[in-house]
Design an enzyme around this catalytic site. Sequence first.
Site, PDB file in Angstrom:
ATOM      1  N   GLU A   1      -1.811   1.915  -0.948  1.00 56.19           N
ATOM      2  CA  GLU A   1      -3.021   1.675  -0.154  1.00 56.19           C
ATOM      3  C   GLU A   1      -4.013   2.829  -0.279  1.00 56.19           C
ATOM      4  O   GLU A   1      -3.614   4.002  -0.190  1.00 56.19           O
ATOM      5  CB  GLU A   1      -2.649   1.506   1.329  1.00 56.19           C
TER       6      GLU A   1
ATOM      7  N   ARG B   1       7.817  -2.340   0.138  1.00 57.92           N
ATOM      8  CA  ARG B   1       8.399  -3.663   0.441  1.00 57.92           C
ATOM      9  C   ARG B   1       7.392  -4.731   0.048  1.00 57.92           C
ATOM     10  O   ARG B   1       6.277  -4.415  -0.354  1.00 57.92           O
ATOM     11  CB  ARG B   1       8.640  -3.756   1.947  1.00 57.92           C
TER      12      ARG B   1
HETATM   13  P1  ADP Z   1      -0.373   1.984   9.271  1.00 62.03           P
HETATM   14  O1  ADP Z   1       0.782   2.464   8.459  1.00 62.03           O
HETATM   15  O2  ADP Z   1      -0.186   2.134  10.738  1.00 62.03           O
HETATM   16  O3  ADP Z   1      -0.848   0.614   8.852  1.00 62.03           O
HETATM   17  P2  ADP Z   1      -2.447   3.227   7.628  1.00 62.03           P
HETATM   18  O4  ADP Z   1      -2.406   4.645   7.253  1.00 62.03           O
HETATM   19  O5  ADP Z   1      -2.074   2.215   6.575  1.00 62.03           O
HETATM   20  O6  ADP Z   1      -1.564   3.001   8.937  1.00 62.03           O
HETATM   21  O7  ADP Z   1      -3.885   2.850   8.163  1.00 62.03           O
HETATM   22  C1  ADP Z   1      -4.192   1.582   8.715  1.00 62.03           C
HETATM   23  C2  ADP Z   1      -5.700   1.411   8.820  1.00 62.03           C
HETATM   24  O8  ADP Z   1      -6.264   2.443   9.658  1.00 62.03           O
HETATM   25  C3  ADP Z   1      -6.453   1.553   7.502  1.00 62.03           C
HETATM   26  O9  ADP Z   1      -6.491   0.350   6.789  1.00 62.03           O
HETATM   27  C4  ADP Z   1      -7.827   1.968   7.992  1.00 62.03           C
HETATM   28  O10 ADP Z   1      -8.562   0.862   8.467  1.00 62.03           O
HETATM   29  C5  ADP Z   1      -7.516   2.881   9.159  1.00 62.03           C
HETATM   30  N1  ADP Z   1      -7.409   4.291   8.707  1.00 62.03           N
HETATM   31  C6  ADP Z   1      -6.292   4.992   8.426  1.00 62.03           C
HETATM   32  N2  ADP Z   1      -6.577   6.261   8.051  1.00 62.03           N
HETATM   33  C7  ADP Z   1      -7.917   6.384   8.109  1.00 62.03           C
HETATM   34  C8  ADP Z   1      -8.848   7.437   7.823  1.00 62.03           C
HETATM   35  N3  ADP Z   1      -8.446   8.629   7.436  1.00 62.03           N
HETATM   36  N4  ADP Z   1     -10.180   7.185   7.973  1.00 62.03           N
HETATM   37  C9  ADP Z   1     -10.612   5.954   8.377  1.00 62.03           C
HETATM   38  N5  ADP Z   1      -9.804   4.926   8.661  1.00 62.03           N
HETATM   39  C10 ADP Z   1      -8.462   5.119   8.540  1.00 62.03           C
END
Ligand code: ADP
Length: 457
Positions: free
Chosen positions: A275, A292
């Site tokens: 991601e 996964r």
């Molecule tokens: P999780 O594992 O809880 O799904 P992620 O790291 O994949 O967390 O982040 C989920 C969502 O949160 C991302 O798709 C984005 O929309 C937002 N997000 C996460 N990190 C950032 C960041 N550094 N800046 C802006 N949005 C973020």
Amino acid sequence: MFDKILIANRGEIAVRIIRACKELGIRTVAVYSKGDTDCLHVQLADEAICIGEAPSKESYLKIDRIISAAEVGDVEAIHPGYGFLAENAHFAEVCEGCNIKFIGPSSAAIKAMGDKIAARETMRKAGVPVVPGSDGPVDSEEDALKVARKIGYPVVVKAASGGGGRGMRVAHNDPSLVTGYHMARAEAERAFGNSTVYIEKYIENPRHIEFQILADRKGNVVHLGERDCSLQRRHQKLLEESPSPALTNALRKKMGKAAIKAAEAVKYVNAGTVEFLLNPDGGFYFIEMNTRVQVEHPVTEEVTGIDIVEEQLRIASGEELGYDQKDIQFTKSAIECRINAEDPFNGFQSSPGRIEFLHVPGGHGVRVDTHAYGGYTIPPYYDSLVAKLICYGRDRRTAMDRMSRALDEFIVRGIKTTLPLHQLILKDPNFRRGRYTTSFIDRLLISRQPLVSGAKE
Ligand code: ADP
């Protein structure tokens, strides 16, 4: 190929895996909780074993019960699906130790990506761009303030073992950072039993772009293109599409290469997702790797014609990919809408209960993945996904028109669902033009709110 496997999951993903197994001539053992006796996966599997009470802590998360069921069922492998134990390195290790093949990556790769702080470090070393942020965990308010001053506001406090958008707090200044730091820690402790947090620069108005990876034991790694998952509520995905309207071919190539590099850095085997956040200026940053199958994998299946669950089974049984990057053709455009048992106009409050009547759409270019049926009761214990509606066609416009048509045909009576929100999204002129970011849904919902009576303009 395996003769018999166990599926350590429930609902639509268990049904999805059973379908792939049937096509490959693999016999299946389902496990279920006492809250899931009526669930479709129990009916469709060749055998079904009850593993405990309805709450997942007493059933789907009980490693010993699942391993016992695998022994009783005499299976060669376990498919974990998504959620529950799918990214639990200890579970993968126990399977390895019991001589049961875990259909997924090695426990070492799960571990390497499961701790997001360690994953950031691994990616940085491998030359994959990461969001600017703290070098490791942030252990105190002072530490948090120091990092924020260095990278500049806004920042986001995130849980090291985060998932599902939990344990995440955005801060725009010192006081909100101090509050956010403590809230994120408390939420992370409650959700994951681990209060470790770190800090990242909060990217404003990014797009969430992820790449589907397949890797075999011989070290062959390919990507199956991207999915744009920017349409989210509370940092959780609601609608996904491929290809992303935001990517040029050049950017797709660059991000695809970075995704493969990320997978290679942890010697990744099986299906996984890398991601990224994409900045409006074209810069992109790794945020995490999901080790996964993803909820939204059908989007990629319809674009490429590759059955990802079948590939998971083949790779786990020792087969090689048998094709390389240039063989993968992106021939279609696909969109997925998640139909959840939630009220989108009331804070996405969950709405479990009995489905009085269900009619699912069909026709050319329409796919519905669901475990629901008329008369089925969505239990309150698990996630709120009722169905995934995937529409595809030769281009984005066809996929969108087909989705609008299919959403209008979809009838779910008895519970509230996200269907009306998806209808609004599909009608939105900015969505139609492919112009949206992760803040799109919040803005769409705010713009719908009636003015409070008596409020001045
Ligand atoms: P999780 O594992 O809880 O799904 P992620 O790291 O994949 O967390 O982040 C989920 C969502 O949160 C991302 O798709 C984005 O929309 C937002 N997000 C996460 N990190 C950032 C960041 N550094 N800046 C802006 N949005 C973020």
